[in-house]
Design a protein around this motif. Structure first.
Motif, mmCIF file in Angstrom:
data_model
loop_
_atom_site.group_PDB
_atom_site.id
_atom_site.type_symbol
_atom_site.label_atom_id
_atom_site.label_comp_id
_atom_site.label_asym_id
_atom_site.label_seq_id
_atom_site.Cartn_x
_atom_site.Cartn_y
_atom_site.Cartn_z
ATOM 1 N N UNK A 1 -3.077 4.066 -7.363
ATOM 2 C CA UNK A 1 -3.228 3.660 -8.766
ATOM 3 C C UNK A 1 -4.647 3.910 -9.264
ATOM 4 N N UNK A 2 -5.631 3.564 -8.448
ATOM 5 C CA UNK A 2 -7.026 3.798 -8.834
ATOM 6 C C UNK A 2 -7.334 5.280 -8.958
ATOM 7 N N UNK B 1 5.792 -4.546 -8.118
ATOM 8 C CA UNK B 1 5.942 -4.948 -9.521
ATOM 9 C C UNK B 1 4.638 -5.514 -10.082
ATOM 10 N N UNK B 2 3.970 -6.340 -9.288
ATOM 11 C CA UNK B 2 2.718 -6.948 -9.758
ATOM 12 C C UNK B 2 1.662 -5.888 -10.021
ATOM 13 N N UNK B 3 1.494 -4.949 -9.068
ATOM 14 C CA UNK B 3 0.502 -3.879 -9.244
ATOM 15 C C UNK B 3 0.841 -3.015 -10.452
ATOM 16 N N UNK C 1 1.376 -2.277 0.598
ATOM 17 C CA UNK C 1 1.534 -1.916 -0.813
ATOM 18 C C UNK C 1 0.220 -2.124 -1.561
ATOM 19 N N UNK C 2 -0.416 -3.279 -1.353
ATOM 20 C CA UNK C 2 -1.680 -3.570 -2.029
ATOM 21 C C UNK C 2 -2.724 -2.508 -1.722
ATOM 22 N N UNK C 3 -2.827 -2.142 -0.437
ATOM 23 C CA UNK C 3 -3.865 -1.193 -0.037
ATOM 24 C C UNK C 3 -3.534 0.234 -0.454
ATOM 25 N N UNK C 4 -2.327 0.719 -0.052
ATOM 26 C CA UNK C 4 -2.009 2.131 -0.255
ATOM 27 C C UNK C 4 -1.650 2.443 -1.706
#
Length: 391
Positions: free
Chosen positions: A218-219, A245-247, A210-213
């Motif tokens: 998002x970026x 949720x955090x992202x 999730x963090x990576x993809x």
């Protein structure tokens, strides 16, 4: 006699799984459009432990050939007495007689399948399944709607589909989109949607993924001036949901997030009604099929694959199939679903994320998505098949 002359009610039996319900609802909707039949819904009992095991064993005997008495006995043993009364009351209120050819019972998945067949015995009505029920197979059903990647036998009672039927009604998407945008507005030039599935026997979506993809998407959205609308699946793990949720909370691009485990509302049709791009994780053929039915080219997000001995055997089997040493129907697991995605890609209905990324960076154009997927609606095709083969 065809269904248009006789079909008065379509009874959906569900196991409460949203993906299964939507498959049945999609077929029922289009069949109702053809016939005017009323659609009724009921959830089947949720059996557990030894009761579930005993019911499955008895269901095999019932499906192999039974009587109305056998069906009543099975339903009584499977906590189905309330279901019998409810359905009987519905039919009595509508003056529907047993054996009149006025009812179709439809279900998706293995859990509701024996209830479907048992009620079919009792009221002598037609029965349909979406997918192959693991417990009793497709032979007891009048109509079986089975995806191509399950390699079903070619039989008169089987319709083979590409991907999954679904409840995406293209004509309604703009209205649903307007309703969601009224509550969660966007002023961006583009809106992107991200449909995130979850863990199963073949795939895994980790917080790291999730963090990576999702972080990269998002970026990209922020640089493109696009707004993001995101939904998860009931299969999305709590740890992955927490990371989503955090992202989302720290990104100004995210205008909407629905966590499926916390909210029963299905936002996907609305999201399909207003999105420029739709990203789908590979674990969900349902989400991919819904996206394409809605007139979009799905952007496929690859996720983590289960390793171990099972993954090794899956890959070895795929190698033997590619070499011509085994029949394609021997494929299972991830390679089997990859065939579905390859088929969609050949029809310009799906693009791998890495290829989508390259196209955007090169600022080249893809063919219009409307041309790629305008005619793709397996629920509508299944309904027409039932209508044409009704007796």
């Amino acid at each position: 006699m065809n269904a248009g002359n006789s079909l008065r009610a379509i009874l959906i039996l569900s196991d409460g799984i949203r993906g299964h319900i939507n498959q049945s609802r999609g077929v029922a909707h289009w069949l109702s459009q053809l016939t005017g039949a009323e659609i009724l819904e009921s959830e089947v009992p949720a059996l557990t432990g030894t009761a579930k095991a005993r019911a499955k064993t008895a269901a095999r005997s019932l499906a192999a050939g039974g009587t109305r008495r056998d069906a009543r006995d099975w339903l009584a043993a499977a906590d189905g007495d309330a279901l019998i009364r409810r359905v009987g009351q519905w039919f009595a209120e509508r003056n529907i007689q047993e054996g009149s050819g006025a009812v179709l019972i439809i279900s998706a998945g293995s859990t509701p399948a024996p209830y479907n067949i048992a009620l079919g015995y009792i009221w002598r009505c037609a029965c349909a399944t979406v997918m192959t029920p693991g417990t009793i197979g497709t032979d007891p059903f009048d109509f079986a709607i089975v995806p191509e990647h399950d390699y079903p036998e070619r039989k008169p009672n089987i319709l083979v589909t590409l991907g999954s039927p679904n409840y995406v009604i293209k004509e309604n998407l703009k209205k649903e989109a307007a309703a969601l945008l009224a509550e969660h507005p966007s002023s961006a030039g583009e809106i992107w949607s991200v449909l995130i599935g979850g863990d199963d026997a073949n795939y895994v979506i980790t917080p790291e993924w999730v963090k990576k993809q999702l972080g990269q998407i998002l970026n990209l959205a922020q640089h493109a001036g696009a707004d993001l609308y995101i939904t998860t699946s009931r299969r999305t793990s709590p740890a992955a949901v927490k990371t989503v949720k955090t992202l989302a909370a720290h990104s100004p691009a995210v205008k909407y997030l629905l966590v499926a485990s916390e909210d029963d509302f299905n936002p996907i049709p609305a999201m399909l009604g207003f999105s420029k791009e739709v990203f789908c994780t590979e674990d969900s053929v349902n989400m991919v099929s819904e996206t394409i039915t809605g007139g979009h080219r799905a952007v496929l997000l690859r996720v983590g694959h289960r390793g171990g001995f099972k993954g090794l055997i899956q890959r070895a089997t795929a190698s033997l199939v590619n070499a011509g040493a085994l029949s394609p129907n021997m494929l299972w697991g991830i390679p089997k679903f990859d065939l579905v995605f390859d088929h969609f890609a050949r029809n310009d209905s799906l693009i791998e994320y890495r290829d989508w990324l390259r196209v955007r960076r090169e600022n080249t154009q893809l063919p219009p998505t409307e041309e790629a997927s305008e005619e793709f609606n397996e629920a509508k095709r299944a309904a027409q098949w039932i209508y044409d083969n009704w007796k």
